[in-house]
Write a protein that holds these residues in place. Structure first.
Motif: not given
Length: 222
Positions: A133-137
Motif C-alpha cells: 500500500s505504501r509503495a503504491a504511493s
C-alpha cells in the motif's frame, strides 16, 4: 493446530529466517540469475526513455542489479537500494546509487520513482500488504511496481488462508497478479487503502513456493 506466537517488526527482523535471508543477495540485472528473468521485465527499457530515470529496489541485497544499471542509464539517474543488511562487503557506490541500510517496514522515501522492484523480498516482510500500500504511493504517475508475492502467506487471525480476499483487494486497487509467476504489478502511483489490519508475523511458517523458509503475515478485517 496451536496458534503461533506473532512477532512485531523488531523481533521479526532479528529472527533467523529474516536476519539470515540470502534470497536476493547476488542477483544481477540480466542473464540467468537476474531481475529481468525473475520479474519478466526489461528494466532498462522501462527507464531509458526518461530524462532523469529513477529506480527504487526494496530488499536489494548486494545491489548488483542497481550497480549494473547505473553504468547504462543517462546522467541524472537516481537509483536507491534499501536492504535490512545491505552489502556485506562495503564498496564505493556509483554517483547515481544510494544504498540505504534500513527496514523496508518503516523506511519512507523523500521522492517518487519511475520503477520500484522487490524481488522475493516480501517473503520476509511482516506487514506485506502495508508495504504494498505504501509503495503504491511512491510511484510516479506512469511508473511501474513489480514484486514477488505469495498469497498463501497471508493469513486470517485464526491461521486460515486469506489469499483470496487479499488478492481480491489488491486487484480492486489496480494490481495485476500472475499466479504462475507469483508476480504483482502496478502501473501508476496512487493512494491505496486495503481493508486489513496487521496483527503480526510468524517466522516459523515453513517453506513457501520457493522452497525456502518464509514469513506468514496475519491480518484482521479493518
Amino acid at each position: 493446530m496451536p496458534k503461533p506466537s506473532l512477532l512485531a517488526p523488531p523481533e521479526l527482523e532479528r529472527s533467523a529466517v529474516v536476519a539470515n535471508n540470502a534470497m536476493n543477495r547476488e542477483r544481477g540485472l540480466t542473464g540467468v540469475n537476474s531481475y529481468a528473468r525473475e520479474l519478466g521485465v526489461d528494466l532498462l527499457a522501462q527507464l531509458a526513455h526518461r530524462p532523469a530515470p529513477s529506480w527504487l529496489d526494496l530488499c536489494s541485497g548486494e545491489g548488483r542489479a542497481l550497480r549494473e544499471a547505473a553504468s547504462a542509464l543517462p546522467a541524472g539517474a537516481v537509483l536507491t537500494g534499501v536492504d535490512l543488511v545491505g552489502p556485506l562487503v562495503p564498496r564505493p557506490a556509483p554517483p547515481a546509487l544510494e544504498e540505504t541500510v534500513a527496514s523496508v517496514s518503516s523506511w519512507t522515501p523523500s521522492r517518487t520513482y519511475d520503477l520500484i522492484t522487490c524481488v522475493h523480498g516480501l517473503h520476509y516482510v511482516g506487514d506485506q500488504l502495508g508495504l504494498l500500500s505504501r509503495a503504491a504511493s511512491w510511484l510516479t504517475g506512469d511508473g511501474l511496481l513489480a514484486a514477488h508475492f505469495d498469497p498463501e502467506s497471508v493469513r486470517h487471525a485464526d491461521g486460515s488462508s486469506a489469499a483470496r480476499p487479499a488478492l481480491a483487494a489488491l486487484r480492486a486497487a489496480g494490481w495485476e497478479y500472475s499466479t504462475r509467476r507469483h508476480r504483482l504489478t502496478l502501473r501508476g502511483g496512487r493512494a491505496v487503502r486495503l481493508p486489513f489490519r496487521y496483527l503480526g508475523a510468524d517466522p516459523a511458517a515453513g517453506p513457501n513456493y520457493t522452497g525456502q523458509p518464509a514469513v506468514a503475515s496475519y491480518y484482521a478485517a479493518a
